[in-house]
Design an enzyme around this catalytic site. Structure first.
Site, PDB file in Angstrom:
ATOM      1  N   HIS A  72       0.843  -1.205   0.000  1.00  0.00           N
ATOM      2  CA  HIS A  72       0.000   0.000   0.000  1.00  0.00           C
ATOM      3  C   HIS A  72       0.870   1.244   0.000  1.00  0.00           C
ATOM      4  O   HIS A  72       1.726   1.400   0.854  1.00  0.00           O
ATOM      5  CB  HIS A  72      -0.900   0.031   1.241  1.00  0.00           C
ATOM      6  CG  HIS A  72      -2.059  -0.894   1.147  1.00  0.00           C
ATOM      7  ND1 HIS A  72      -3.168  -0.771   1.942  1.00  0.00           N
ATOM      8  CD2 HIS A  72      -2.287  -1.952   0.344  1.00  0.00           C
ATOM      9  CE1 HIS A  72      -4.043  -1.722   1.637  1.00  0.00           C
ATOM     10  NE2 HIS A  72      -3.520  -2.454   0.679  1.00  0.00           N
ATOM     11  N   TYR A 201      -8.951   5.564   7.747  1.00  0.00           N
ATOM     12  CA  TYR A 201      -9.069   5.996   9.139  1.00  0.00           C
ATOM     13  C   TYR A 201     -10.144   7.077   9.166  1.00  0.00           C
ATOM     14  O   TYR A 201      -9.971   8.126   8.550  1.00  0.00           O
ATOM     15  CB  TYR A 201      -7.751   6.583   9.640  1.00  0.00           C
ATOM     16  CG  TYR A 201      -6.661   5.554   9.881  1.00  0.00           C
ATOM     17  CD1 TYR A 201      -5.869   5.075   8.848  1.00  0.00           C
ATOM     18  CD2 TYR A 201      -6.403   5.092  11.180  1.00  0.00           C
ATOM     19  CE1 TYR A 201      -4.866   4.149   9.086  1.00  0.00           C
ATOM     20  CE2 TYR A 201      -5.399   4.157  11.421  1.00  0.00           C
ATOM     21  CZ  TYR A 201      -4.639   3.694  10.371  1.00  0.00           C
ATOM     22  OH  TYR A 201      -3.648   2.774  10.612  1.00  0.00           O
ATOM     23  N   LYS A 297       1.585   0.189  15.165  1.00  0.00           N
ATOM     24  CA  LYS A 297       3.008   0.129  15.490  1.00  0.00           C
ATOM     25  C   LYS A 297       3.464  -1.023  16.389  1.00  0.00           C
ATOM     26  O   LYS A 297       4.666  -1.294  16.465  1.00  0.00           O
ATOM     27  CB  LYS A 297       3.426   1.439  16.191  1.00  0.00           C
ATOM     28  CG  LYS A 297       3.395   2.640  15.290  1.00  0.00           C
ATOM     29  CD  LYS A 297       4.506   2.566  14.267  1.00  0.00           C
ATOM     30  CE  LYS A 297       4.359   3.590  13.195  1.00  0.00           C
ATOM     31  NZ  LYS A 297       4.783   3.119  11.879  1.00  0.00           N
ATOM     32  N   TYR A 385       4.439   6.792   9.811  1.00  0.00           N
ATOM     33  CA  TYR A 385       3.570   5.653   9.499  1.00  0.00           C
ATOM     34  C   TYR A 385       4.330   4.546   8.772  1.00  0.00           C
ATOM     35  O   TYR A 385       4.156   3.364   9.075  1.00  0.00           O
ATOM     36  CB  TYR A 385       2.364   6.130   8.660  1.00  0.00           C
ATOM     37  CG  TYR A 385       1.232   5.136   8.658  1.00  0.00           C
ATOM     38  CD1 TYR A 385       0.330   5.077   9.708  1.00  0.00           C
ATOM     39  CD2 TYR A 385       1.090   4.235   7.617  1.00  0.00           C
ATOM     40  CE1 TYR A 385      -0.701   4.146   9.722  1.00  0.00           C
ATOM     41  CE2 TYR A 385       0.058   3.307   7.612  1.00  0.00           C
ATOM     42  CZ  TYR A 385      -0.830   3.265   8.666  1.00  0.00           C
ATOM     43  OH  TYR A 385      -1.836   2.338   8.688  1.00  0.00           O
TER      44      TYR A 385
HETATM   45  P1  RFL Z   1       2.954 -11.089  21.876  1.00  0.00           P
HETATM   46  O1  RFL Z   1       2.557 -11.183  20.461  1.00  0.00           O
HETATM   47  O2  RFL Z   1       1.921 -10.794  22.884  1.00  0.00           O
HETATM   48  O3  RFL Z   1       3.709 -12.440  22.222  1.00  0.00           O
HETATM   49  C1  RFL Z   1       4.036 -12.801  23.550  1.00  0.00           C
HETATM   50  C2  RFL Z   1       3.982 -14.307  23.647  1.00  0.00           C
HETATM   51  O4  RFL Z   1       4.387 -14.717  24.941  1.00  0.00           O
HETATM   52  C3  RFL Z   1       3.529 -15.730  25.399  1.00  0.00           C
HETATM   53  N1  RFL Z   1       3.620 -15.779  26.865  1.00  0.00           N
HETATM   54  C4  RFL Z   1       4.407 -16.624  27.530  1.00  0.00           C
HETATM   55  N2  RFL Z   1       5.220 -17.614  27.103  1.00  0.00           N
HETATM   56  C5  RFL Z   1       5.906 -18.317  28.035  1.00  0.00           C
HETATM   57  N3  RFL Z   1       5.783 -18.096  29.382  1.00  0.00           N
HETATM   58  C6  RFL Z   1       4.961 -17.134  29.850  1.00  0.00           C
HETATM   59  N4  RFL Z   1       4.849 -16.919  31.153  1.00  0.00           N
HETATM   60  C7  RFL Z   1       4.241 -16.352  28.911  1.00  0.00           C
HETATM   61  N5  RFL Z   1       3.358 -15.325  29.019  1.00  0.00           N
HETATM   62  C8  RFL Z   1       2.997 -14.994  27.772  1.00  0.00           C
HETATM   63  C9  RFL Z   1       2.177 -15.351  24.851  1.00  0.00           C
HETATM   64  O5  RFL Z   1       1.298 -16.469  24.767  1.00  0.00           O
HETATM   65  C10 RFL Z   1       2.556 -14.815  23.470  1.00  0.00           C
HETATM   66  O6  RFL Z   1       2.546 -15.824  22.475  1.00  0.00           O
HETATM   67  O7  RFL Z   1       4.104  -9.987  22.065  1.00  0.00           O
HETATM   68  P2  RFL Z   1       5.267  -9.494  21.099  1.00  0.00           P
HETATM   69  O8  RFL Z   1       6.024 -10.630  20.516  1.00  0.00           O
HETATM   70  O9  RFL Z   1       5.983  -8.448  21.847  1.00  0.00           O
HETATM   71  O10 RFL Z   1       4.502  -8.830  19.855  1.00  0.00           O
HETATM   72  C11 RFL Z   1       3.731  -7.677  20.032  1.00  0.00           C
HETATM   73  C12 RFL Z   1       2.552  -7.661  19.062  1.00  0.00           C
HETATM   74  O11 RFL Z   1       1.871  -8.891  19.141  1.00  0.00           O
HETATM   75  C13 RFL Z   1       1.589  -6.512  19.327  1.00  0.00           C
HETATM   76  O12 RFL Z   1       2.287  -5.344  19.655  1.00  0.00           O
HETATM   77  C14 RFL Z   1       0.712  -6.219  18.104  1.00  0.00           C
HETATM   78  O13 RFL Z   1      -0.194  -7.254  17.856  1.00  0.00           O
HETATM   79  C15 RFL Z   1      -0.058  -4.914  18.298  1.00  0.00           C
HETATM   80  N6  RFL Z   1      -0.970  -4.610  17.196  1.00  0.00           N
HETATM   81  C16 RFL Z   1      -0.509  -4.065  16.006  1.00  0.00           C
HETATM   82  N7  RFL Z   1       0.802  -3.873  15.817  1.00  0.00           N
HETATM   83  C17 RFL Z   1       1.273  -3.412  14.617  1.00  0.00           C
HETATM   84  O14 RFL Z   1       2.497  -3.232  14.453  1.00  0.00           O
HETATM   85  N8  RFL Z   1       0.431  -3.145  13.561  1.00  0.00           N
HETATM   86  C18 RFL Z   1      -0.906  -3.318  13.672  1.00  0.00           C
HETATM   87  O15 RFL Z   1      -1.620  -3.122  12.697  1.00  0.00           O
HETATM   88  C19 RFL Z   1      -1.433  -3.762  14.941  1.00  0.00           C
HETATM   89  N9  RFL Z   1      -2.744  -3.959  15.105  1.00  0.00           N
HETATM   90  C20 RFL Z   1      -2.317  -4.886  17.336  1.00  0.00           C
HETATM   91  C21 RFL Z   1      -3.195  -4.545  16.264  1.00  0.00           C
HETATM   92  C22 RFL Z   1      -2.810  -5.512  18.456  1.00  0.00           C
HETATM   93  C23 RFL Z   1      -4.152  -5.767  18.551  1.00  0.00           C
HETATM   94  N10 RFL Z   1      -4.572  -6.437  19.713  1.00  0.00           N
HETATM   95  C24 RFL Z   1      -5.445  -7.535  19.711  1.00  0.00           C
HETATM   96  C25 RFL Z   1      -3.869  -6.193  20.957  1.00  0.00           C
HETATM   97  C26 RFL Z   1      -4.538  -4.785  16.350  1.00  0.00           C
HETATM   98  C27 RFL Z   1      -5.024  -5.383  17.500  1.00  0.00           C
HETATM   99  C28 RFL Z   1      -6.497  -5.609  17.564  1.00  0.00           C
HETATM  100  C1  PHB Z   2      -5.257  -4.025  11.129  1.00  0.00           C
HETATM  101  O1  PHB Z   2      -5.316  -4.278   9.904  1.00  0.00           O
HETATM  102  O2  PHB Z   2      -5.516  -4.879  11.976  1.00  0.00           O
HETATM  103  C2  PHB Z   2      -4.887  -2.666  11.580  1.00  0.00           C
HETATM  104  C3  PHB Z   2      -4.542  -1.712  10.636  1.00  0.00           C
HETATM  105  C4  PHB Z   2      -4.190  -0.426  11.044  1.00  0.00           C
HETATM  106  C5  PHB Z   2      -4.181  -0.130  12.394  1.00  0.00           C
HETATM  107  C6  PHB Z   2      -4.509  -1.092  13.330  1.00  0.00           C
HETATM  108  C7  PHB Z   2      -4.875  -2.369  12.924  1.00  0.00           C
HETATM  109  O3  PHB Z   2      -3.860   1.136  12.785  1.00  0.00           O
END
Ligand code: RFL
Ligand code: PHB
Length: 392
Positions: A72, A201, A297, A385
């Protein structure tokens, strides 16, 4: 059991760290509480910064991403019933973002890990960390009903916001910075083609909405809701009607509907723990910081942390030099705070805040008007971004 680096958590941070270390011939063991299926199916982030994509390619885990990722070059902002495109590539000398689900990143990295033959244990229980303030840290955990002790040189706490690593550091050694927002996001996945080629957005007086996607057949949509919102209060038809209202513009536009295959609520928080290191325990990703998802992020920041950590560990194992390991937290926090600022700013600009008065409402519209009429303002958004460069 003994290894060089014990990695707790098989999210993006833990798996990418394990992969980068393996490429440097550094041994690690990855421990994860959840099952492989659970981690691979979890619906989360979808936007990869240019630097994250470049790293996946350079590290040999970018083949599927190159085929299936959606490139994109812009995003759309909607407010006051109008639409405005921010041309990310034109404003950043050609950089772009790629839409590729976090679960796909996880699959690619897990496959790469399994292919190295180095250990990764899913479904671990009672994981605990010890002795990281001295020379010989250990991780205790149970797997398949057996208790294990893993001795290592260093521990990487990649276990997310609710993990055990950060909370095992003495509270007096950490400073915590936090802001919890008075709203959440209700997110859905729908089995229908996206209604727009690019992300939208949308600022609306009823609350923020976001149109994203996962593939040419899967749409990802979010709408701002109350922090304590219950999913039961949102039957499918209510979700579609609310999304229609929030994306409405003059001249007409319609959102395609399809079967909703997933629904979830995400709380919104900004959080930083400083420093990101205590003795031989290093925190990376969500274990150390959380951003509200408005800037897309979280995943990218997790990857940026482990890139620094992998390089610092490689330097140590190559030369015995600990200088970069000692700098780890300082290097990461410079980026972390800039990304915190950006994510907070996007969130503040686009959401409805109940406590806002008429002045705040006008100020918010002026900000959006400025952003979409000033090249300097749009360029600042674009550069953040697509992802700031890594500064070592
Ligand atoms: P994670 O992915 O939470 O992974 C941590 C892992 O550790 C495990 N764990 C353990 N394992 C062993 N012993 C323990 N005691 C443990 N406790 C926990 C967990 O089961 C898990 O598998 O952290 P990590 O690796 O730091 O990654 C971070 C990302 O996952 C997170 O920041 C993103 O998902 C945030 N996020 C987004 N980030 C982006 O860069 N772009 C996006 O578009 C974006 N959209 C989002 C998001 C997060 C969302 N949610 C659900 C929070 C959209 C959503 C809806
Ligand atoms: C997503 O596709 O899940 C998504 C995209 C942009 C955002 C957050 C989540 O800012």
């Amino acid at each position: 059991m003994r290894t060089q680096v014990g990695i707790i958590g098989a999210g993006p941070a833990g798996l990418m760290l394990a992969h980068l270390l393996a490429r440097e011939k550094i041994e690690s063991v990855v421990l994860e509480v959840r099952s492989r299926e659970y981690v691979q199916e979890r619906v989360r982030a979808g936007v990869l910064e240019q630097g994250t994509v470049d790293l996946m390619r350079a590290a040999g885990v970018g083949a599927r991403l190159a085929h299936e990722g959606l490139l994109h070059r812009g995003i759309e902002l909607r407010f006051a019933r109008g639409r405005h495109r921010i041309d990310l590539s034109e404003l950043t000398d050609g950089a772009a973002i790629t839409i590729y689900g976090q679960n796909e990143v996880i699959k690619d990295l897990t496959d790469a890990r399994v292919a190295t033959g180095q250990p990764i244990f899913f479904e671990c229980a009672t994981v605990s960390v010890h002795g990281f303030d001295a020379e010989q840290p250990t991780i205790r955990f149970a797997h398949g009903g057996t208790e294990h002790e893993l001795r290592c040189d260093y521990i990487a706490g990649c276990d997310g916001f609710h993990g055990v690593c950060r909370s095992s550091i003495p509270a007096s050694a950490l400073t915590l910075y936090e802001r919890v927002y008075p709203f959440a996001w209700l997110g859905i996945l729908a089995a229908v083609a996206p209604s727009s080629e690019e992300l939208i957005y949308s600022h609306h007086e009823r609350g923020f909405a976001l149109h994203s996607m996962r593939s040419p057949k899967l749409t990802r949509l979010y709408l701002q809701c109350a922090p304590d919102e219950k999913l039961e209060a949102w039957p499918d038809v209510r979700i579609w009607e609310e999304l229609d209202r929030r994306f409405e513009i003059d001249g007409g536009w319609s959102l395609k509907r399809g079967p909703i295959t997933h629904k979830g609520i995400t709380e919104m928080r900004s959080f930083v723990a400083e420093p990101m290191q205590y003795g031989r325990l290093f925190l990376a990703g969500d274990a150390a910081h959380i951003v509200p998802p408005t800037g897309a992020k979280g995943l990218n920041l997790a990857i940026a942390d482990v890139r620094v950590l992998a390089r610092a560990l490689a330097e140590y194992y190559r030369s015995g030099e600990r200088a970069m390991l000692e700098e780890y937290s300082r290097i990461c926090l410079r980026r972390v705070w800039k990304v915190q600022r950006f994510s907070w700013w996007m969130t503040a600009m686009l959401h409805r805040f109940d406590e806002h008065n008429a002045f705040d409402a006008r100020r918010q519209m002026a900000e959006l008007d400025y952003l979409t009429s000033s090249r300097a303002a749009a360029q600042s958004l674009a550069e953040n971004y697509v992802g700031l460069p890594i500064q070592w």
